[in-house]
Design an enzyme around this catalytic site. Structure first.
Site, mmCIF file in Angstrom:
data_model
loop_
_atom_site.group_PDB
_atom_site.id
_atom_site.type_symbol
_atom_site.label_atom_id
_atom_site.label_comp_id
_atom_site.label_asym_id
_atom_site.label_seq_id
_atom_site.Cartn_x
_atom_site.Cartn_y
_atom_site.Cartn_z
ATOM 1 N N HIS A 76 8.760 -32.704 2.413
ATOM 2 C CA HIS A 76 10.182 -32.359 2.538
ATOM 3 C C HIS A 76 10.677 -31.674 1.262
ATOM 4 O O HIS A 76 11.413 -30.691 1.308
ATOM 5 C CB HIS A 76 11.020 -33.627 2.743
ATOM 6 C CG HIS A 76 10.957 -34.222 4.121
ATOM 7 N ND1 HIS A 76 11.283 -33.502 5.251
ATOM 8 C CD2 HIS A 76 10.648 -35.478 4.552
ATOM 9 C CE1 HIS A 76 11.163 -34.303 6.323
ATOM 10 N NE2 HIS A 76 10.772 -35.498 5.927
ATOM 11 N N HIS A 102 4.607 -37.621 2.165
ATOM 12 C CA HIS A 102 5.565 -37.243 3.212
ATOM 13 C C HIS A 102 6.833 -36.639 2.591
ATOM 14 O O HIS A 102 7.224 -35.518 2.924
ATOM 15 C CB HIS A 102 5.911 -38.484 4.049
ATOM 16 C CG HIS A 102 6.887 -38.231 5.139
ATOM 17 N ND1 HIS A 102 6.507 -38.045 6.449
ATOM 18 C CD2 HIS A 102 8.238 -38.119 5.134
ATOM 19 C CE1 HIS A 102 7.581 -37.828 7.188
ATOM 20 N NE2 HIS A 102 8.650 -37.878 6.416
ATOM 21 N N GLU A 103 7.440 -37.385 1.673
ATOM 22 C CA GLU A 103 8.673 -36.881 1.056
ATOM 23 C C GLU A 103 8.375 -35.634 0.224
ATOM 24 O O GLU A 103 9.210 -34.740 0.107
ATOM 25 C CB GLU A 103 9.349 -37.966 0.207
ATOM 26 C CG GLU A 103 9.763 -39.223 0.986
ATOM 27 C CD GLU A 103 10.620 -38.960 2.225
ATOM 28 O OE1 GLU A 103 11.404 -37.989 2.209
ATOM 29 O OE2 GLU A 103 10.481 -39.715 3.211
ATOM 30 N N GLU A 139 10.761 -31.879 9.342
ATOM 31 C CA GLU A 139 9.776 -32.939 9.559
ATOM 32 C C GLU A 139 8.366 -32.352 9.712
ATOM 33 O O GLU A 139 7.375 -33.000 9.372
ATOM 34 C CB GLU A 139 10.173 -33.773 10.787
ATOM 35 C CG GLU A 139 9.441 -35.093 10.934
ATOM 36 C CD GLU A 139 9.748 -36.137 9.856
ATOM 37 O OE1 GLU A 139 10.663 -35.914 9.037
ATOM 38 O OE2 GLU A 139 9.058 -37.168 9.826
HETATM 39 ZN ZN ZN Z 1 10.548 -37.200 7.139
#
Ligand code: ZN
Length: 518
Positions: free
Chosen positions: A278, A274-275, A304
């Site tokens: 980003h 997830h990160e 996101e």
């Molecule tokens: Zn996030």
């Protein structure tokens, strides 16, 4: 001075401001990772000083003077007679800088100060309140913050709802009126889909993910996946923090964090992915535009979308694990050596209504967001009083997810957003999910054999496609324009819903609803 050297002096001024902001961001990163606990008070003041300096520099008469060389202050548009001198990027740069400037100017600095102080205080009280499951102690602070946010909305101005200018800070252009029907559509199909999943006789065994997994090896695996995703460690770092996050000081220094729990394999694994999503976005912004909106992310929703695309569309997909599951088995032979692929795959995709948003699966996640959106909207519009919050929360949880928390710490006290004054932030998570499905569908369409390449562990074609189509543009386009440019469609919940219906009907062995696309 000619027009291009004026533009250069604007850029160098913006760069200076970014230096201050990025120094503050570095202090925050340190606070969450390595700072000794005793440093908290002093650190808060150091960060506040840098942020105030940056703010004052930005709203100065000098910035205004430079901007008014191109911008017509009464309309906020680029003056007609200079338009021909400017290319598209410069026009967007000026337009977006003006947007930031005029927003910042609307807030009196005494107000900004008051808000910042109250937020910092409320966060400390929230942390304690959460420890002690004591909503009452947080209540007066929440009341003050809410009043301040309503005041902020008035300074910023609005047409329909005071919620709109607050939402706009995180998702420029979005409004409550636009979100309501979008979320209603989601609810209409998510709730029955969840019901079907719950009624299914398929019961994935999540126990296989909660065996003891050596933390060092978990981290190593997360690091390896990040490298495969194309996250560049010579321009980034992976560290530990209580809550995983990504921060950037420049496209050449983008840092991600994760957490590791011995008996929770998905936590470290999926927070890394997830990160990483980003992080790839921030690494994909163009260094030559550093300091300007052209090297800033479009919106939190688009940010996101990048993390959710990697975490869910890729990281919870069949092709991804075709390559990575054997590697995971080699890493944890005692725990997973005998576990069948299908059982592992079902476990990481298990759907189960839960009380805590950050632990929610793909299907129920947006229901958590809707609960929060409806509540904060009612608070800001004055239809709900803060003292009634726990009851409202529990009622909505029952309504949307069929479960109710016994303690506020698993209910209304769980997220830090409101204690930071971040009203209007939550919807960007749901928007991120919707954008992610739209963007991923397009990537599947544009990249021949994308799934086959993922199944061979080759993730760079996807990273490069995202960089080319999304990351490199910074704020050159609004999120609305960007998504339309990339996918040819406006924001819609359809691709996301079809994706979930396709995926979970297969996993849970029922026929997909008739509304679904082939
Ligand atoms: Zn996030």
């Amino acid at each position: 001075m000619n027009s291009s050297s004026f533009l250069d002096s604007l850029k160098s001024k913006l760069t200076e401001i970014h230096h201050l902001r990025d120094a503050a961001a570095l202090l925050s990163w340190d606070q969450e990772t390595y700072m000794p606990a005793g440093g908290g008070q002093a650190r808060a003041e150091q960060i506040a000083t840098l942020q105030t300096l940056a703010h004052d520099k930005f709203v100065s008469a000098e910035t205004e003077e430079l901007l008014s060389l191109w911008i017509d202050k009464s309309t906020g548009q680029i003056q007609a007679h200079v338009q021909s001198e400017l290319d598209d990027t410069s026009q967007a740069l000026l337009q977006e800088t003006w947007r930031d400037f005029s927003q910042a100017k609307k807030l009196p600095s005494s107000f900004v100060n008051r808000l910042q102080r109250e937020c910092s205080l409320a966060q400390q009280v929230w942390t304690e309140a959460r420890k002690n499951n004591d909503f009452k102690s947080f209540l007066p602070h929440l009341r003050t913050l809410l009043a301040l946010k309503i005041e902020e909305a008035k300074y910023l101005g609005f047409v329909d709802s005071p919620y709109d200018p607050l939402l706009d800070r995180y998702e420029p252009g979005a409004t409550a009126a636009q979100l309501k029907p979008l979320f209603a559509k989601l609810r209409e199909r998510l709730v029955p889909l969840l019901q079907q999943v719950m009624n299914s006789s398929h019961k994935p065994d999540e126990g296989l993910l909660t065996q003891p997994f050596e933390t060092e090896k978990q981290l190593e695996f997360g690091r390896m996946v990040l490298e495969k995703m194309g996250y560049q460690f010579e321009r980034g770092r992976l560290d530990l923090s209580t809550h995983p996050f990504t921060t950037s000081f420049h496209p050449t220094d983008v840092r991600v964090t994760t957490r590791v729990h011995e008996k929770d394999l998905p936590s470290c694994l999926f927070s890394c992915i997830h990160e990483g999503g980003h992080g790839l976005y921030e690494q994909g912004l163009l260094p030559k535009y550093y300091g300007t909106p052209m090297a800033e992310p479009v919106s939190l929703g688009i940010h996101e979308s990048q993390s959710r695309l990697w975490e869910n569309c890729v990281g919870r997909s069949h092709p991804f694990w075709q390559h990575f599951y054997p590697l995971l088995q080699q890493t944890f032979p005692n725990q997973l050596g005998e576990v069948l692929f299908d059982d592992f795959f079902a476990a990481i995709n298990k759907v189960k209504p839960s009380l805590v948003r950050v632990e929610a699966d793909e299907l129920t996640y947006n229901l958590h967001i809707m609960v929060r959106f409806e509540i904060e909207l009612a608070l800001i519009e004055g239809q709900l009083q803060v003292e009634d919050l726990p009851t409202a929360w529990n009622d909505k949880m029952k309504d949307y997810l069929g479960i109710t928390p016994n303690r506020d710490v698993e209910g209304v006290l769980q997220d830090m957003h409101w204690s930071m004054g971040a009203f209007g932030y939550f919807p960007t998570y749901a928007l991120g999910n919707l954008y992610a499905s739209m963007i991923y569908d397009q990537a599947l369409h544009d990249i021949p054999a994308l799934e086959e390449s993922i199944a061979q562990g080759s993730l760079l074609p996807l990273r490069d496609w995202l960089k080319e189509n999304i990351h490199q543009y910074g704020r050159q386009f609004t999120s609305k324009e960007l998504v339309h440019r990339v996918t040819g469609h406006s924001l819609s919940s359809e691709p996301f819903l079809s994706y979930l219906e396709r995926k979970f009907s297969k996993l849970y062995g029922f026929s997909p609803p008739p509304s679904m696309n082939p």
